[in-house]
Design an enzyme around this catalytic site. Structure first.
Site, mmCIF file in Angstrom:
data_model
loop_
_atom_site.group_PDB
_atom_site.id
_atom_site.type_symbol
_atom_site.label_atom_id
_atom_site.label_comp_id
_atom_site.label_asym_id
_atom_site.label_seq_id
_atom_site.Cartn_x
_atom_site.Cartn_y
_atom_site.Cartn_z
ATOM 1 N N CYS A 73 0.842 -1.201 0.000
ATOM 2 C CA CYS A 73 0.000 0.000 0.000
ATOM 3 C C CYS A 73 0.873 1.246 0.000
ATOM 4 O O CYS A 73 1.995 1.235 0.516
ATOM 5 C CB CYS A 73 -0.924 0.000 1.222
ATOM 6 S SG CYS A 73 -2.178 1.312 1.178
ATOM 7 N N CYS A 77 -1.976 4.016 7.070
ATOM 8 C CA CYS A 77 -3.032 4.167 8.077
ATOM 9 C C CYS A 77 -2.627 3.435 9.359
ATOM 10 O O CYS A 77 -2.298 2.250 9.330
ATOM 11 C CB CYS A 77 -4.349 3.621 7.543
ATOM 12 S SG CYS A 77 -4.875 4.420 6.014
ATOM 13 N N CYS A 80 -4.383 0.026 10.286
ATOM 14 C CA CYS A 80 -4.509 -0.985 9.229
ATOM 15 C C CYS A 80 -4.402 -2.399 9.807
ATOM 16 O O CYS A 80 -3.479 -2.702 10.565
ATOM 17 C CB CYS A 80 -3.430 -0.785 8.175
ATOM 18 S SG CYS A 80 -3.499 -2.004 6.837
#
Length: 351
Positions: A73, A77, A80
């Site tokens: 990714c 975040c 996650c």
């Protein structure tokens, strides 16, 4: 004499450092264990296995499957729960073979996720899978969950007709909050990009959905105005979830402890947004075991003990044998509304 003294001092320093590393590792493990115990006591986290779920695994039909074909990714975040532990992606033909096996076993809906599904091969890989599932497998519903940062109008022109639903993750309509969470990259504005993709979905007849993870940074935010203006077909609202080895624990790449909210906080957020008709809430209890998740090796992931325990790959043992170890709670899947009108031909999109 001096050399002997130096050797003795080096030995003492080395021994001290080794002991310190052991102490620090032990303290970290104890901290994570203590956190999990606190979460259990607050009914945010539980590792209890439902015996009924175990007994019924042989009768499970993979009606809706979430295929996380990549863990990579471009966002970071903090909460996650499917992190970049590997860079592995199945070859396209192997992925198609697995999808064909799932269709034969009863799959009606496939959701492609990650990681970020548009990162691998600039979205061409997921585009070809979407096209295969519609043209060859004739699946009623094909969807993607993305952070939206890498999607282009060119992709819609090539593959949009084959896609039923595109879900874009957006946790806040305040760009500063998104940055605090880690949902951002460089100077790109996540919210502005969300609006642009919403328009493309309208132009290319794809149902638009928003996914939001409610956590300590956005639990007090009023999103009523923005959600009503964007008007997605569904607004999926998740309570921040802890998964051992993914966003908590010694081997985790993320540490989501600071993002965790209580059931009471989550309930208050939902109550504040209760007038939004497209809102679909999912607490930790509803979410953890009610998804059939395939990882990058096409292994089902069992989350019943608060971590992701993989089955053998469906490519090696078949769907029927692998799904027995999925931990899937089919009753909760239907209870949380997992089966809905998910084909765009039935949605009567009017935008």
């Amino acid at each position: 004499m001096v050399s002997l003294l130096m050797i003795t001092m080096i030995w003492m320093v080395t021994s001290f450092w080794r002991n310190m590393k052991l102490i620090l590792t032990t303290l970290k493990m104890f901290y994570c264990w203590s956190l999990l115990e606190i979460l259990r006591s607050r009914k945010i986290f539980s590792t209890k296995i439902n015996p009924a779920v175990v007994e019924d695994q042989s009768n499970v039909t993979p009606t809706s499957v979430n295929y996380h074909f990549t863990r990579q990714c471009n966002y970071k975040c903090g909460f996650c729960f499917h992190t970049a532990k590997t860079s592995f992606v199945l070859p396209l033909e192997e992925a198609k073979k697995g999808l064909s096996l799932l269709k034969a076993a009863g799959m009606e809906k496939i959701n492609f996720s990650g990681g970020e599904p548009f990162l691998h091969d600039r979205g061409i890989f997921v585009g070809k899978l979407v096209q295969f599932c519609k043209e060859e497998l004739k699946l009623p519903s094909v969807s993607i969950v993305s952070n939206g940062s890498l999607i282009t109008e060119r992709w819609f022109k090539s593959y949009g007709e084959h896609l039923d639903i595109l879900a874009v993750s957006c946790d806040s309509f305040n760009e500063d909050v998104n940055k605090l969470i880690g949902r951002g990259q460089g100077k790109k504005n996540h919210v502005e990009n969300l609006i642009k993709i919403r328009k493309w979905c309208c132009d290319y007849n794809v149902a638009f959905k928003i996914n939001s993870v409610i956590n300590t940074y956005n639990v007090d935010e009023d999103m009523n105005k923005e959600i009503m203006q964007i008007n997605p077909v569904r607004w999926k609202v998740f309570q921040c979830l802890i998964i051992q080895g993914e966003n908590c624990g010694e081997d985790a790449l993320r540490h989501a402890e600071q993002f965790v909210i209580s059931e009471k906080q989550f309930s208050e957020f939902l109550d504040h947004h209760k007038n939004i008709k497209c809102l679909v809430p999912e607490s930790n209890q509803q979410m953890r075991d009610s998804y059939l998740i395939l990882d990058e090796y096409m292994r089902f992931l069992d989350c019943r003990e608060g971590r992701k325990d993989p089955s053998k790959s469906i490519l090696d043992v078949g769907v029927e044998n692998a799904i027995k170890f999925s931990g899937f709670d089919e009753k909760m899947f239907f209870k949380r509304g997992g089966k809905y009108v998910w084909s765009k031909s039935d949605l009567n999109l009017d935008w």
